[in-house]
Design a protein around this motif. Structure first.
Motif, PDB file in Angstrom:
ATOM      1  N   ALA A  11      34.455  28.255 -92.000  1.00  0.00           N
ATOM      2  CA  ALA A  11      35.732  27.746 -91.489  1.00  0.00           C
ATOM      3  C   ALA A  11      35.609  27.211 -90.066  1.00  0.00           C
ATOM      4  O   ALA A  11      36.399  26.380 -89.631  1.00  0.00           O
ATOM      5  CB  ALA A  11      36.803  28.843 -91.551  1.00  0.00           C
ATOM      6  N   SER A  12      34.620  27.720 -89.299  1.00  0.00           N
ATOM      7  CA  SER A  12      34.456  27.277 -87.918  1.00  0.00           C
ATOM      8  C   SER A  12      32.989  27.394 -87.531  1.00  0.00           C
ATOM      9  O   SER A  12      32.338  28.397 -87.837  1.00  0.00           O
ATOM     10  CB  SER A  12      35.320  28.132 -86.969  1.00  0.00           C
ATOM     11  N   GLN A  13      32.474  26.374 -86.865  1.00  0.00           N
ATOM     12  CA  GLN A  13      31.087  26.405 -86.424  1.00  0.00           C
ATOM     13  C   GLN A  13      30.893  27.288 -85.192  1.00  0.00           C
ATOM     14  O   GLN A  13      29.772  27.509 -84.747  1.00  0.00           O
ATOM     15  CB  GLN A  13      30.627  24.968 -86.096  1.00  0.00           C
ATOM     16  N   LEU A  14      32.022  27.781 -84.635  1.00  0.00           N
ATOM     17  CA  LEU A  14      31.955  28.592 -83.414  1.00  0.00           C
ATOM     18  C   LEU A  14      32.159  30.076 -83.684  1.00  0.00           C
ATOM     19  O   LEU A  14      32.208  30.873 -82.745  1.00  0.00           O
ATOM     20  CB  LEU A  14      33.016  28.116 -82.404  1.00  0.00           C
ATOM     21  N   SER A  15      32.300  30.484 -84.939  1.00  0.00           N
ATOM     22  CA  SER A  15      32.541  31.887 -85.237  1.00  0.00           C
ATOM     23  C   SER A  15      31.566  32.369 -86.310  1.00  0.00           C
ATOM     24  O   SER A  15      30.926  31.569 -86.999  1.00  0.00           O
ATOM     25  CB  SER A  15      33.983  32.092 -85.715  1.00  0.00           C
ATOM     26  N   TYR A  16      31.458  33.688 -86.408  1.00  0.00           N
ATOM     27  CA  TYR A  16      30.564  34.309 -87.360  1.00  0.00           C
ATOM     28  C   TYR A  16      31.333  35.285 -88.244  1.00  0.00           C
ATOM     29  O   TYR A  16      32.317  35.890 -87.809  1.00  0.00           O
ATOM     30  CB  TYR A  16      29.437  35.070 -86.645  1.00  0.00           C
ATOM     31  N   GLY A  17      30.854  35.448 -89.463  1.00  0.00           N
ATOM     32  CA  GLY A  17      31.351  36.482 -90.346  1.00  0.00           C
ATOM     33  C   GLY A  17      30.289  37.543 -90.516  1.00  0.00           C
ATOM     34  O   GLY A  17      29.159  37.401 -90.025  1.00  0.00           O
ATOM     35  N   LYS A  72      40.308  42.895 -89.473  1.00  0.00           N
ATOM     36  CA  LYS A  72      39.625  43.679 -90.503  1.00  0.00           C
ATOM     37  C   LYS A  72      38.299  44.208 -89.985  1.00  0.00           C
ATOM     38  O   LYS A  72      37.911  45.361 -90.262  1.00  0.00           O
ATOM     39  CB  LYS A  72      39.399  42.788 -91.730  1.00  0.00           C
ATOM     40  N   LEU A  73      37.588  43.384 -89.198  1.00  0.00           N
ATOM     41  CA  LEU A  73      36.318  43.821 -88.632  1.00  0.00           C
ATOM     42  C   LEU A  73      36.506  45.022 -87.708  1.00  0.00           C
ATOM     43  O   LEU A  73      35.754  45.990 -87.768  1.00  0.00           O
ATOM     44  CB  LEU A  73      35.662  42.668 -87.861  1.00  0.00           C
ATOM     45  N   LYS A  74      37.534  44.963 -86.816  1.00  0.00           N
ATOM     46  CA  LYS A  74      37.784  46.079 -85.919  1.00  0.00           C
ATOM     47  C   LYS A  74      38.113  47.343 -86.698  1.00  0.00           C
ATOM     48  O   LYS A  74      37.674  48.445 -86.360  1.00  0.00           O
ATOM     49  CB  LYS A  74      38.930  45.733 -84.958  1.00  0.00           C
ATOM     50  N   GLN A  75      38.887  47.185 -87.757  1.00  0.00           N
ATOM     51  CA  GLN A  75      39.261  48.338 -88.566  1.00  0.00           C
ATOM     52  C   GLN A  75      38.029  48.977 -89.217  1.00  0.00           C
ATOM     53  O   GLN A  75      37.896  50.204 -89.254  1.00  0.00           O
ATOM     54  CB  GLN A  75      40.266  47.920 -89.636  1.00  0.00           C
ATOM     55  N   TYR A  90      31.467  51.855 -93.062  1.00  0.00           N
ATOM     56  CA  TYR A  90      30.767  50.915 -92.180  1.00  0.00           C
ATOM     57  C   TYR A  90      31.164  51.086 -90.711  1.00  0.00           C
ATOM     58  O   TYR A  90      30.923  50.206 -89.888  1.00  0.00           O
ATOM     59  CB  TYR A  90      31.054  49.474 -92.621  1.00  0.00           C
ATOM     60  N   SER A  91      31.773  52.208 -90.362  1.00  0.00           N
ATOM     61  CA  SER A  91      32.178  52.458 -88.975  1.00  0.00           C
ATOM     62  C   SER A  91      30.951  52.760 -88.123  1.00  0.00           C
ATOM     63  O   SER A  91      30.127  53.615 -88.465  1.00  0.00           O
ATOM     64  CB  SER A  91      33.159  53.632 -88.911  1.00  0.00           C
TER      65      SER A  91
END
Length: 272
Positions: A11-17, A72-75, A90-91
Motif C-alpha cells: 500500500a505504501s513504499q514508505l511503510s513495512y508490514g 494491531k501491531l502495538k496490541q 507474539y508479545s
C-alpha cells in the motif's frame, strides 16, 4: 518461539508490514537462502516474492499473522494479557498500557541502548526493569523512569560533546597556557626592569649630588690654591729681592773688610 518477518507494504513504499510465524528460524531460512552449493556459501532463493512467501508461511501454522496496521501491531507486540495464550503469543514486551507515549518511550530507550552499545545483560536488565515497573506502578512509574532516563542521557550526551570539544581544544589550551606563562615571565621582567631603572635613576641623582658637592669643593680648594700660589709667587719675588740685597750687602761687607785690611796694612806700615 516465533519469528517476525518484515516486508515492504504494497500500500505504501514508505511503510513495512510484519509476518508473525510461530516457528523457529531454521525452518524459515530455506525460504530465503539456499545453502546447497559447491562452496557451501549458498545464494538467495530466486524469484522471491511476498505473495509466494506468505502462502508458504500460512502452511507452516494456522497462527501465522500478516499485519500492517499500527494499532494491531502495538496490541500484538506489547500485549500483557498473560492468561490469554493467543493474545501474548507474539508479545515481545508486555506493557500494562500500550498507548503511543509508552511505545515511543520504549522505542527511544531501545535505540539509546543500541546507540550506547549496551551488552545483552544491560538490555535484559533494562527490559526487566520496565516490566517490573509497569507491574508495580500501573499509571506513571514506567513513564517517569523513561523520562528520567532520557533526560539523564541527554545530559550525559551534552557533557560528552563538551568533553570532546575540550579535548579537541587541548593543544590550543596548552599553547595558550605556555604563552601566558611566557607573558607572566616577561611581565615579571618588566617589573624587575622598572625597579632596576628606578634604582639607576636614584643612583644617578645621588651621584649627581655628590659630584656637584665635589665640584664645589674642588672650585673652593682651587681658589684657595690659586691664592696660595699668588702669595707664594709674591714671596718668591720678595725672596729674590732680598737675596739681591743680601748679595749687595755681602759685597759691601767684603769691600769693607778689604778696606779694613788695607787700612790695617797702611797703619802697620806707617807705624814703624
Amino acid at each position: 518461539m516465533h519469528c517476525q518477518i518484515l516486508y515492504r507494504d504494497s500500500a505504501s513504499q514508505l511503510s513495512y508490514g510484519r509476518a508473525f510465524v510461530p516457528v523457529g528460524y531454521d525452518q524459515l531460512r530455506p525460504l530465503f537462502w539456499n545453502g546447497d552449493d559447491e562452496d557451501g556459501i549458498g545464494q538467495a532463493v530466486p524469484e522471491l516474492s511476498f505473495s509466494r512467501l506468505s502462502e508458504t508461511l500460512k502452511k507452516f501454522s494456522k497462527d501465522t499473522r500478516l499485519v500492517n496496521d499500527p494499532a494491531k501491531l502495538k496490541q500484538m507486540l506489547y500485549s500483557s494479557e498473560l492468561m490469554n495464550a493467543d493474545a501474548v503469543r507474539y508479545s515481545v514486551l508486555p506493557l500494562g498500557e500500550s498507548d503511543e507515549r509508552r511505545v515511543q518511550s520504549l522505542r527511544t530507550l531501545i535505540l539509546l541502548l543500541f546507540e550506547m552499545k549496551a551488552d545483552d545483560q544491560a538490555m535484559s536488565n533494562a527490559v526487566a526493569s520496565i516490566i517490573e515497573a509497569d507491574k508495580k506502578f500501573a499509571d506513571d512509574a514506567f513513564d517517569f523512569n523513561i523520562d528520567e532516563f532520557l533526560n539523564r542521557h541527554d545530559q550525559l550526551k551534552q557533557q560528552q560533546i563538551q568533553l570532546n570539544q575540550i579535548e579537541k581544544e587541548r593543544s590550543r589550551f596548552e599553547k595558550l597556557q605556555g604563552d601566558y606563562q611566557a607573558y607572566q615571565t616577561l611581565l615579571r621582567s618588566q617589573h624587575d626592569f622598572a625597579a632596576f631603572r628606578d634604582g639607576v635613576s636614584n643612583a644617578l641623582q645621588d651621584i649627581g649630588a655628590k659630584r656637584k658637592a665635589a665640584v664645589e669643593a674642588f672650585n673652593e680648594q682651587n681658589e684657595t690654591l690659586r691664592h696660595v700660589l699668588q702669595v707664594l709667587k709674591k714671596l718668591e719675588q720678595e725672596s729674590s729681592g732680598l737675596k739681591g740685597e743680601i748679595r749687595s750687602a755681602d759685597r759691601r761687607i767684603k769691600q769693607a773688610e778689604q778696606s779694613q785690611k788695607d787700612g790695617d796694612l797702611l797703619v802697620s806700615q806707617y807705624g814703624r
